[in-house]
Design an enzyme around this catalytic site. Structure first.
Site, mmCIF file in Angstrom:
data_model
loop_
_atom_site.group_PDB
_atom_site.id
_atom_site.type_symbol
_atom_site.label_atom_id
_atom_site.label_comp_id
_atom_site.label_asym_id
_atom_site.label_seq_id
_atom_site.Cartn_x
_atom_site.Cartn_y
_atom_site.Cartn_z
ATOM 1 N N GLU A 213 -13.714 7.043 24.026
ATOM 2 C CA GLU A 213 -15.223 7.367 24.268
ATOM 3 C C GLU A 213 -15.606 6.834 25.899
ATOM 4 O OE1 GLU A 213 -17.488 5.878 21.030
ATOM 5 O OE2 GLU A 213 -16.609 6.999 19.623
ATOM 6 N N GLU B 165 -11.320 9.227 15.148
ATOM 7 C CA GLU B 165 -12.439 8.380 14.534
ATOM 8 C C GLU B 165 -13.106 9.414 13.583
ATOM 9 O OE1 GLU B 165 -14.990 5.426 16.651
ATOM 10 O OE2 GLU B 165 -13.353 4.883 18.065
#
Length: 903
Positions: A509, A591
């Site tokens: 991220e 995720e």
């Protein structure tokens, strides 16, 4: 303790997309004539710099933080780095940078050490300093886990434990005169963070990144035949992490002694470019350093042995490579290669459908006919194919990624690594059906990959959480520009021989998702390093924002999506869009879910939806800071397990998922940052299963009979009220009964992962379900209304442990009623005591809001459960009796056996 010397390079033959290579994997060790000696014992420790320190011992000038942030969304946009001016301040950076030179490929970019030894005049560095008042500690050591918890302030993200600050470690080393012709190295598996090392008052070097393993050459500073003073200073910044980082020398530390001509650090690379059931080609490349002042001519050979389940050699040599001779200039390095074929190889593969067989390659370096170095590399033989249409194949068997993310802390033990604690986590995940782990978001302890190799668990190995843009003001974006090559190459070389590693992740991220071509250029640089170090595996980065048309996804080999597959907030799922743009790239959920819950905390009313964000009165209680255990609620950017399952099932080309998270972890307690630990785990911080555990087990182990009811059925005051009942089952149909009265029989529909009876009226008694599969009875479950708590019960996960000061027994205490039924809401205070050659290390109960120190022998049960962790004292065998007592409850005991390790 002396061990054979291990390098942890994970090298696996990946058959990427539709073609490519095959794997070998390992851990490398220097055995006789070299030595690898644990120096974990006998350290002295002190927090804080000495008073009156004239010159700050800073690695580099840091930005000034004027505002502390806490509780912002975990997927918040990272920010541009702050500008600092270090021109007028003396810092240690010029002396530390050369420590990474071995991992900078371009010699012109390597660093020259300045003259002098900063810090040599500091009292703590000097051999004459009296450290008698400092604490005695044994490594691995986490200085912060003892607390106390910080109740107020913006510290929830980092676990409300004091992990930041300065820590000093000192240890005497006696190095005999007989080692005078050897090279002496300090190997640190992990130090949090900005490590600086002195020996005998001389600055040796250091390493800023707290998660990487590193080596320092002590030889020039060693006093042979005498005592040597080793000093390590750590400087762990505040505002430096989004989770609990720990503080200290929190992984193992070694003294390595080798011949001056020796296999390099992590100096073997084992690959298997062709693998079948009948034969395997094994290629070995060996890097050799010549630390002497004269040219050396050496011969190199490698013998191969099979390993048994315990990792010991079984039988004789099964194959051999004669690499030939090499001439190595003084102060230089040489690389030799060789190949052999092994008939009928025992393949490494993930459980439960395959067996994680392993081998060891023993490389011998000889000079004038005499062995001067030996290096062991454990590896596995497997093929790996990443097919963009159907997923991951290991040894030509499709293996859906049933994976989880795990942070590095071990709950009540903190960041200090312990093999048994990590093994327990993996055992419970395998019980659930998990076959893969993503190392979020940093290189793991080397021993963790030893476990995944031995236990047959696939791994996504990850190196960075940030690149140049920051998530917290003082995180590792400060060192990324200078250290990304060294940090990435060192992780790759350490881990590339592990058969469990199937994919490299260069980021999570990262803020460079937002910087278009600039971010893609960084990604391309990192991916190119991966390809240089390990052409047998693919590289990825986890993306929570980047869309298919942006530059960053094009730079990586595999599309790894955080939450985007099922959709983030109001945004639709992105699996189809990425599939259309990148039809030749594997797609997976790096995720998924980020569902939230507190074990055993059921809140009403219960919404009829399958997934929703936590809100007051809808999944969350801001007064208690608990999240409903109906397992329907998630972080704002996430979803329930049910919704994540449906997104994958609707897009069968998706290779699988890594759930956020397998276990609760310290810090990042979304949505209640006044708490100490997360709510996202499938298993709570103490190791107790949440109801979500059974959702994943039913999905990942569909052939195992399972029926699990929720909630519990003890609700005084709710008589006559609607109390929804959910059944999790690996069957396809079920009937529910309340006190023998049918509440209806239901069949699971497409994209439905639990059966619900939303309008059950509570009445005390028995809740019972019978599930069916293909029309036949499959499994049953029942829950009864319990009486008041009456007694305790202790159950040890292992009743026999090693008397080595490391091995652990995790003991569960259950609060029961007079009928022996669990009391599901009990919160009785429990006192633990122990007799015999052991000690209580920690206690816990899984309550994310508890600020009771983990070392406390008194612990409240949380919804009927508590945990006590016990270890045996070193070299003191015998019986250990653990006792649990609570006012007005019948006490309980359990007996352990602590035994000395057999040679």
């Amino acid at each position: 303790m002396r061990n054979s010397f291990r390098s942890r390079r994970a090298e696996g033959a990946l058959i990427c997309m539709l073609s490519l290579a095959v794997p070998a994997f390992a851990t490398a060790q220097t055995v006789a004539p070299g030595e690898r000696i644990s120096i974990n014992a006998g350290w002295r420790f002190q927090l804080g710099d000495p008073e009156g320190l004239a010159t700050p011992l800073m690695y580099d000038v840091r930005p000034i933080v004027t505002l502390s942030e806490d509780g912002k969304e975990a997927d918040a946009k990272p920010e541009e780095a702050a500008k600092v001016d270090s021109a007028r301040q003396q810092v240690l950076k010029p002396w530390i940078m050369p420590s990474g030179n071995a991992f900078i490929n371009d010699p012109a970019r390597r660093y020259q050490r300045p003259a002098g030894d900063p810090g040599s005049n500091v009292s703590y560095v000097q051999a004459s300093f009296d450290d008698g008042t400092w604490r005695d500690v044994t490594l691995p050591h986490d200085w912060a886990i003892a607390g106390p918890f910080i109740a107020n302030g913006p510290y929830g993200g980092m676990g409300r434990l004091p992990s930041w600050g300065i820590g000093w470690y000192r240890k005497k080393l006696d190095i005999p005169a007989s080692d005078r012709d050897r090279s002496i190295f300090l190997d640190i598996d992990g130090a949090m963070s900005y490590a600086t090392v002195w020996l005998n008052g001389k600055l040796v070097g250091g390493w800023p990144y707290g998660y990487n393993s590193f080596r320092l050459d002590l030889t020039p500073q060693v006093t042979f035949g005498g005592s040597n003073q080793l000093v390590v200073r750590l400087d762990n910044p505040p505002h430096s992490a989004r989770w609990y980082p720990g503080g200290g020398l929190y992984r193992n530390v070694w003294l390595t002694k080798t011949s001056r001509v020796h296999v390099s650090q992590w100096g073997t690379q084992v690959t298997t470019p062709q693998v079948s059931r009948s034969s395997a080609t094994i290629d070995v490349a060996v890097s050799i350093d010549n630390d002497s002042q004269t040219e050396a001519s050496v011969d190199v050979s490698t013998d191969f042995y099979a390993l048994d389940e315990a990792g010991k050699r079984s039988g004789g040599v099964v194959a051999k490579i004669n690499h030939g001779s090499a001439r190595i200039a003084a102060g230089s390095n040489a690389r030799v290669q060789g190949s052999t074929t092994l008939a009928n190889p025992r393949l490494w593969g993930p459980r439960p459908t395959q067996t994680p067989n392993r081998y060891v390659a023993v490389t011998t370096v000889s000079r004038a006919g005499k062995a001067i170095d030996r290096y062991e590399t454990r590896f596995g033989i497997r093929s790996l194919r990443l097919d963009p249409n159907s997923g991951v194949y290991v040894n030509d068997e499709r293996v859906p990624l049933n994976g989880v993310n795990n942070h590095h802390d071990l709950g009540a033990l903190g960041a200090a690594f312990n093999v048994r604690a990590a093994e327990r986590q993996l055992e419970m995940l395998q019980e659930m059906g998990a076959n893969a782990v993503r190392m979020s978001h940093n290189p793991p302890a080397p021993e963790l990959l030893e476990l995944t190799d031995r236990m047959g668990i696939l791994v996504m190995d990850e190196v960075f959480d940030v690149w140049e843009r920051k998530k917290t003001p003082l995180d590792f974006h400060l060192i990324f520009p200078d250290w990304h090559e060294q940090d990435l190459r060192s992780m790759l070389r350490r881990d590339r021989n592990h058969p469990s590693v199937i994919l490299w992740s260069v980021g999570n991220e990262v803020g460079e998702q937002y910087t278009c071509e600039h971010g893609a250029a960084i990604a391309n640089r990192l991916v190119s390093i991966v390809r240089e170090e390990d052409p047998t595996r693919l590289a990825t980065t986890a993306m929570n924002w980047a869309k298919p048309e942006m530059p960053l996804p094009a730079a990586v080999d595999v599309i790894s999506l955080n939450y985007q597959g099922a959709g983030i907030r109001s945004l639709p799922g992105q699996f189809p869009a990425f599939r259309e743009r990148f039809p030749n790239k594997l797609i997976l959920s790096s995720e998924s879910a980020s569902a939230l819950s507190s074990r055993g905390e059921y809140q009403f009313p219960v919404p009829g939806t399958i997934s929703g964000p936590v809100r007051p009165g809808s999944g969350g209680d801001p007064k208690t800071c608990q999240v409903s255990a109906y397992e329907l609620f998630a972080a704002d950017f996430g979803s329930s397990a049910d919704r994540a399952f449906a997104a994958q099932d609707q897009h069968p080309y998706v290779a699988g998922e890594f759930v956020w998270t397998g276990w609760d972890y310290l810090g990042e307690p979304t949505p209640y940052y006044s708490s100490r630990s997360s709510y996202s785990g499938i298993i709570d911080l103490a190791g107790f299963k949440k109801d979500r555990f059974y959702l994943y087990r039913a999905r990942w182990r569909p052939d195992v009979p399972l029926a699990h009811l929720l909630p519990h059925w003890t609700w005084p005051g709710r008589e006559g009220e609607v109390t929804p009942v959910h059944l999790i089952t690996s069957g396809d149909e079920a009937e529910l009964f309340v006190n023998g009265k049918s509440q209806g029989r239901k069949k699971r529909a497409a994209y439905e992962y639990r059966l619900r009876w939303d309008y059950v009226t509570y009445e005390p008694g028995e809740l019972r379900a019978v599930s069916y599969k293909n029309g036949k009875e499959w499994a049953t479950a029942s829950v009864r209304t319990t009486d008041a708590p009456a007694k305790l019960e202790l159950t040890a996960d292992r009743s026999r442990i090693q008397a080595d000061g490391l091995d652990l027994s995790f003991i569960t205490v259950r609060v029961l009623d007079n009928n022996g039924q669990p009391a599901p809401t009990a919160k009785n205070s429990i006192r633990f005591s122990l007799d015999g050659p052991g000690e209580i290390v920690a206690t816990d109960n899984g309550d994310p809001t508890s600020f009771v120190p983990f070392q406390s022998p008194v612990r409240e049960a949380f919804n009927g459960l508590a945990l006590v962790i016990v270890r045996g004292k070193p070299d003191r065998a015998g019986k250990i009796t653990v006792r649990a007592e609570s006012t007005a409850l019948e006490a309980a005991t359990v007996t352990l056996s602590s035994a000395k390790q057999r040679e």
